[in-house]
Scaffold this motif. Structure first.
Motif, short mmCIF file in Angstrom:
data_model
loop_
_atom_site.label_atom_id
_atom_site.label_comp_id
_atom_site.label_asym_id
_atom_site.label_seq_id
_atom_site.Cartn_x
_atom_site.Cartn_y
_atom_site.Cartn_z
N ASP A 1 2.16 9.20 5.57
CA ASP A 1 0.77 8.88 5.88
C ASP A 1 0.70 7.79 6.94
OD1 ASP A 1 1.37 6.53 4.55
OD2 ASP A 1 0.51 7.22 2.66
N VAL A 2 -0.51 7.38 7.27
CA VAL A 2 -0.72 6.40 8.35
C VAL A 2 -0.11 5.05 7.99
CG1 VAL A 2 -2.46 5.17 9.70
CG2 VAL A 2 -2.82 7.57 9.10
N VAL A 3 -0.29 4.61 6.75
CA VAL A 3 0.24 3.31 6.33
C VAL A 3 1.75 3.27 6.44
CG1 VAL A 3 0.45 1.70 4.40
CG2 VAL A 3 -1.72 2.88 4.81
N GLU A 4 2.40 4.32 5.97
CA GLU A 4 3.86 4.38 6.07
C GLU A 4 4.30 4.45 7.53
OE1 GLU A 4 5.64 6.56 2.17
OE2 GLU A 4 4.44 7.83 3.49
N GLY A 5 3.56 5.16 8.34
CA GLY A 5 3.90 5.25 9.76
C GLY A 5 3.85 3.89 10.43
N ILE B 1 14.83 4.33 -2.84
CA ILE B 1 15.37 3.32 -1.92
C ILE B 1 14.24 2.45 -1.37
CG2 ILE B 1 16.60 2.98 0.25
CD1 ILE B 1 18.15 5.53 -0.31
N PHE B 2 13.12 3.09 -1.07
CA PHE B 2 11.96 2.36 -0.55
C PHE B 2 11.46 1.33 -1.57
CE2 PHE B 2 7.40 2.03 0.52
CZ PHE B 2 7.51 1.74 1.87
N ALA B 3 11.42 1.70 -2.84
CA ALA B 3 10.94 0.79 -3.88
C ALA B 3 11.92 -0.34 -4.16
CB ALA B 3 10.66 1.58 -5.17
N VAL B 4 13.22 -0.06 -4.02
CA VAL B 4 14.24 -1.09 -4.28
C VAL B 4 14.10 -2.25 -3.31
CG1 VAL B 4 16.73 -1.51 -4.10
CG2 VAL B 4 15.89 0.43 -5.41
N GLY C 1 0.81 -1.22 0.00
CA GLY C 1 0.00 0.00 0.00
C GLY C 1 0.84 1.26 0.00
N ALA C 2 1.96 1.23 0.74
CA ALA C 2 2.82 2.42 0.83
C ALA C 2 3.56 2.68 -0.48
CB ALA C 2 3.81 2.27 1.98
N VAL C 3 4.06 1.61 -1.12
CA VAL C 3 4.87 1.80 -2.32
C VAL C 3 4.01 2.19 -3.52
CG1 VAL C 3 4.84 -0.53 -3.32
CG2 VAL C 3 6.92 0.85 -3.45
N ASN C 4 2.72 1.89 -3.46
CA ASN C 4 1.83 2.21 -4.58
C ASN C 4 1.06 3.51 -4.38
OD1 ASN C 4 2.48 -0.08 -6.09
ND2 ASN C 4 1.01 -1.33 -4.97
N THR C 5 1.27 4.18 -3.26
CA THR C 5 0.61 5.46 -3.00
C THR C 5 1.66 6.49 -2.62
OG1 THR C 5 0.21 4.79 -0.70
CG2 THR C 5 -1.56 4.39 -2.29
#
Length: 620
Positions: free
Chosen positions: A263-267, A338-341, A251-255
């Motif tokens: 956001d909340v998901v990343e947190g 870096i997050f996507a890798v 959810g985080a990598v696609n938004t």
């Protein structure tokens, strides 16, 4: 608390050269947390020495391993196994299997020290496992086998002092004794441990006791937070958390947030990652350097990438969107990159928790062995690459072209990846540069890569031949890692953050142990309540099967299969079928040629008696 300690207890033990073959122990335990040896260490060592002497006499010369491992082996006979069981007498009989594993370690150590007799000592080590397996499978008293033989802790005498105690279950995993691990009694013990029917004693973590409520059909009797120490339930929680973690990451990598805010998901994702990092640090701190393995390195790289992404995102947020808008966008972009890798590693991490399923478990064992075998290839590759790189740089120094170094490194990397580029070497130190690059490409692509393929093929064949045993060994290791939990109170990451910040820091240092333990139970009851409500119903239902089995005089875990449903209505002796089968069945305990020789010997003896009866004068 019951905590993991250093790998081998005292520093004297860790520094001893006799323990170098044990530096890969898989089940670390601190001696102060474990119960002492059930028998005096010197007496256990004497039993091991008797067994070592017996095996050296039984196998005085180098023999093919097949003669030792065969079910109808003429070397490891029933008499040999019976003699081995008598090595401990009546008083120390329960320690015989443990002593056989000690002998296996001794023979493996001797094979390492005496290379000229390595094959002989390795065969003797195999014999130790075969004898141990037959003793385990020949024991009819299940309770004695589980509690006294497999789970009772023993020590040996080394360097003038008693070693840390261990049991057969742990020692077999430590030594990767596949034959012992594959025995029926050992697997029954692992099954009981996995289901929580046997667990560590609350008063002494070194002892194992039977779960007293396994035949209790009351739902409320099983609704206990303490049941989270069961490896099956811990594994279920870990798989669930891993799936949630994967969903959060997806959810985080696609938004992507264009403004760079979290956001909340990343947190939640970063908070879970922090919990995993704390768990890794805690285990590494308690266990020591030898806790570090392949999956730990894998997870640490993943957590490092996510941590780097988080730090860069925080630095980006520190920049004002008005004044440093460009800088903020660049940092945000770098953080997202870096997050996507990390995506392939997040998905691959799921396999770590699916290894209890046979398909994934066997596959991971193969991958693990292949990775270990590839170390030989990479060691050769590094030496070759460094040598050729120095040659190319030397040629470059003569040419005086400083900008071509990156091209050389790129071209060498392409050769390793089987995509060489020869065009750029036409004018590079002609003809030496081109010739050198041809040689490098030949060495890497033809020699080294074929060596790697051969290593992978050999590793794959070795593992697939013993795939079932390797899987059972992996499953036993995982079970014991759950059983040897860092604490009595099971807080699986990221719930360890709750334990750390809301229990340990504010309460543990001043609250008495009884009240603190009760507080932990309340918190675990709340956290794991969804799972506990399900497991209590599952265990209550299972208790009915246990009671039915006990009424029939069967083992607690017995199941009635379709071929057993009519056992009570069939009597093979009455209808003569048993007699027919007995007359027609072959003798498989010994080879067919041995059976024929024995029959011929009997006929010769009978013929001699007949001749003596016909000629009494010759006999006189």
């Amino acid at each position: 608390m019951v905590k993991w300690g250093q790998l081998f207890g005292s520093s004297r033990e860790r520094d001893s050269p006799h323990l170098r073959d044990e530096m890969r122990r898989l089940l670390p335990a601190h001696s102060s947390d474990l119960s002492p040896s059930a028998f005096p260490a010197k007496e256990v060592t004497k039993v091991a020495l008797r067994l070592k002497y017996q095996i050296e006499e039984v196998i005085p010369i180098e023999l093919p391993e097949e003669k030792i491992t065969a079910a109808n082996s003429g070397i490891i006979t029933k008499q040999v196994v019976k003699t081995a069981k008598e090595a401990g007498g009546t008083e120390y009989a329960a320690a015989v299997v443990y002593c056989l594993l000690v002998c296996k370690r001794w023979f493996k150590r001797q094979a390492f020290l005496e290379l000229w007799d390595a094959d002989l000592h390795n065969v003797r080590a195999v014999a130790c496992e075969i004898i141990a397996k037959r003793i385990i499978e020949g024991e009819e008293n299940t309770e004695y086998l589980l509690k006294e033989v497999l789970l009772q802790r023993y020590s040996v005498w080394r360097d003038g002092e008693e070693t840390s105690s261990a049991n057969v279950i742990e020692r077999a995993v430590d030594l990767h004794a596949l034959t012992v691990i594959g025995s029926s009694g050992y697997q029954k013990c692992i099954k009981y441990l996995w289901r929580g029917w046997i667990h560590q004693d609350d008063k002494n973590a070194g002892n194992f006791v039977f779960y007293s409520e396994r035949d209790n059909i009351s739902y409320w009797a099983h609704l206990n937070p303490d049941r989270m120490r069961c490896p099956l339930y811990q594994n279920t929680v870990q798989i669930s958390i891993s799936l949630i973690y994967l969903g959060m990451y997806t959810g985080a990598v696609n938004t992507i947030n264009e403004d760079g805010d979290l956001d909340v998901v990343e947190g939640i994702l970063y908070l879970m990652t922090f919990g995993f990092i704390c768990d890794e640090v805690a285990k590494f701190w308690k266990v020591g350097f030898f806790y570090f393995g392949f999956w730990n390195a894998f997870n640490n790289v993943l957590y490092a990438l996510l941590t780097a992404s988080f730090v860069i995102r925080i630095i980006a947020l520190a920049h004002s969107p008005d004044e440093d808008d460009e800088r903020r966008r660049e940092l945000n972009k770098l953080g997202y990159h870096i997050f996507a890798v990390a995506a392939p590693m997040v998905w691959s991490r799921l396999l770590l928790y699916l290894d209890t399923f046979r398909f994934f478990g066997a596959m991971l064992v193969i991958v693990k062995v292949m990775m270990r075998e590839s170390l030989i290839f990479f060691a050769l590759l590094i030496v070759v690459c460094v040598g050729f790189l120095q040659a190319f740089i030397g040629l470059n120094q003569v040419e005086g072209n400083s900008s071509i170094t990156s091209f050389i490194i790129t071209a060498m990397a392409n050769s390793v990846m089987q995509s060489p580029e020869f065009d750029g070497f036409d004018d590079y130190a002609h003809p030496f540069g081109l010739i050198l690059y041809y040689i490098f490409t030949f060495v890497v692509m033809v020699i080294l890569l074929n060596i790697l393929i051969a290593l992978y093929n050999s590793a794959y064949e070795d593992i697939t031949e013993n795939a079932i045993d390797e899987y059972m060994a992996m499953f036993a290791q995982k079970t014991m890692q759950f059983t040897r939990a860092p604490d009595e109170n099971v807080f699986i990451a990221p719930f360890n953050l709750i334990e750390l910040f809301f229990l340990i820091i504010p309460f543990e240092w001043w609250m008495d142990s009884h009240r603190y333990e009760r507080l932990n139970n309340y918190v675990m009851g709340v956290i794991y309540s969804p799972l506990l409500l399900i497991t209590a119903a599952f265990e209550a239902r299972e208790a009915h099967s246990v009671r039915d089995n006990r009424k029939r005089g069967e083992e607690d875990d017995d199941t009635v299969e379709e071929w057993e449903e009519l056992d009570s209505e069939i009597d093979f002796s009455a209808d003569g079928w048993d007699e027919k089968v007995r007359k027609s069945k072959p003798i498989v305990e010994v080879d067919a040629d041995v059976v024929e020789i024995r029959e011929l010997k009997g006929e010769v003896e009978e013929l001699k008696r007949m001749i003596r009866a016909l000629s009494p004068e010759a006999e006189s």
